[in-house]
Write a protein that holds these residues in place. Structure first.
Motif, short mmCIF file in Angstrom:
data_model
loop_
_atom_site.label_atom_id
_atom_site.label_comp_id
_atom_site.label_asym_id
_atom_site.label_seq_id
_atom_site.Cartn_x
_atom_site.Cartn_y
_atom_site.Cartn_z
N LEU A 8 -9.88 -11.17 -3.40
CA LEU A 8 -9.78 -9.89 -4.09
C LEU A 8 -8.64 -9.96 -5.09
CD1 LEU A 8 -10.36 -6.71 -4.16
CD2 LEU A 8 -8.45 -6.56 -2.57
N GLU A 9 -8.86 -9.44 -6.28
CA GLU A 9 -7.77 -9.28 -7.25
C GLU A 9 -8.02 -8.00 -8.03
OE1 GLU A 9 -5.31 -11.32 -10.91
OE2 GLU A 9 -6.86 -12.48 -9.93
N PHE A 99 1.40 -7.90 -3.26
CA PHE A 99 1.64 -6.68 -4.03
C PHE A 99 2.70 -7.04 -5.05
CE2 PHE A 99 0.73 -5.76 0.37
CZ PHE A 99 -0.37 -4.91 0.28
N ALA A 100 2.37 -6.96 -6.34
CA ALA A 100 3.31 -7.42 -7.35
C ALA A 100 3.24 -6.59 -8.62
CB ALA A 100 3.04 -8.89 -7.68
N VAL A 101 4.29 -6.74 -9.42
CA VAL A 101 4.36 -6.17 -10.75
C VAL A 101 4.64 -7.33 -11.69
CG1 VAL A 101 5.65 -4.60 -12.23
CG2 VAL A 101 5.22 -3.98 -9.86
N VAL A 114 -2.67 -6.50 -7.12
CA VAL A 114 -2.90 -6.68 -5.69
C VAL A 114 -3.92 -7.79 -5.57
CG1 VAL A 114 -3.73 -5.66 -3.53
CG2 VAL A 114 -2.43 -4.25 -5.14
N THR A 115 -3.55 -8.88 -4.89
CA THR A 115 -4.49 -9.95 -4.62
C THR A 115 -4.50 -10.20 -3.12
OG1 THR A 115 -2.88 -11.73 -4.92
CG2 THR A 115 -4.13 -11.07 -6.85
N ALA A 140 -6.81 -1.29 -2.54
CA ALA A 140 -6.02 -1.97 -3.58
C ALA A 140 -5.89 -1.08 -4.81
CB ALA A 140 -6.67 -3.30 -3.94
N GLU A 141 -6.98 -0.45 -5.21
CA GLU A 141 -6.94 0.47 -6.35
C GLU A 141 -5.99 1.64 -6.05
OE1 GLU A 141 -8.35 0.16 -9.32
OE2 GLU A 141 -9.98 -1.28 -9.03
N ALA A 142 -6.08 2.18 -4.83
CA ALA A 142 -5.23 3.31 -4.45
C ALA A 142 -3.75 2.92 -4.43
CB ALA A 142 -5.66 3.85 -3.09
#
Length: 154
Positions: A8-9, A99-101, A114-115, A140-142
């Motif tokens: 998932l990404e 979880f990253a920026v 989010v991967t 992940a979207e949320a």
């Protein structure tokens, strides 16, 4: 990502500039996405640190389950900040989630990412199949919507 797992990404633009990057990065490292969604049941540390245990609550009401995880690494780079946790025994899935920026120096755009790689670890997630995968994508979207809406201060 390893073979034999669902991958998932999800990547969404959050803002612009180094200030946004720092603000969102600090929020990710302080588990504010999980807190913002009401999923954080317990965290051994206030900020993500390698080895720290984190427990999230997945599901709704009495159908919810506690899902134990351990932070496996932290990113604190010039253009990338975040952390990943791996599942522990008792989690309904087996795998890791990041979880990253990310900051794009060419455009100054800030992205939330989010991967994950995962596979069922419990009978009910095996039974859930495509529904469980859809729920993971929605979560992940949320996470990223929640991050975008967080105020500057905790």
């Amino acid at each position: 990502m390893p073979a034999g797992y669902h991958h998932l990404e999800v990547r969404r633009r959050l803002g612009r500039g180094r200030d946004d990057f720092r603000r969102f990065g600090d929020a990710v490292l302080a588990y504010r996405m999980q807190r913002g969604l009401g999923l954080l049941a317990d965290a051994q540390t206030l900020r993500a640190e390698p080895g720290a245990r984190v427990t999230v609550r997945l599901g709704i009401g009495r159908f919810g389950v506690l899902a134990p995880c351990r932070v496996v690494y932290v990113l604190d780079e010039e253009d990338r900040r975040g952390f990943a946790y791996g599942t522990l025994p008792g989690h309904p899935e087996s795998g890791e989630e990041l979880f990253a920026v990310e900051y794009d120096p060419a455009t100054a755009a800030v992205y939330g990412v989010v991967t994950a790689f995962s596979r069922p670890a419990a009978w009910y997630t095996r039974l859930g199949g495509p529904v469980a995968r859809a729920a993971q994508r929605l979560a992940a979207e949320a996470y990223l919507v929640t991050l975008r809406r967080l105020p500057s201060e905790p």
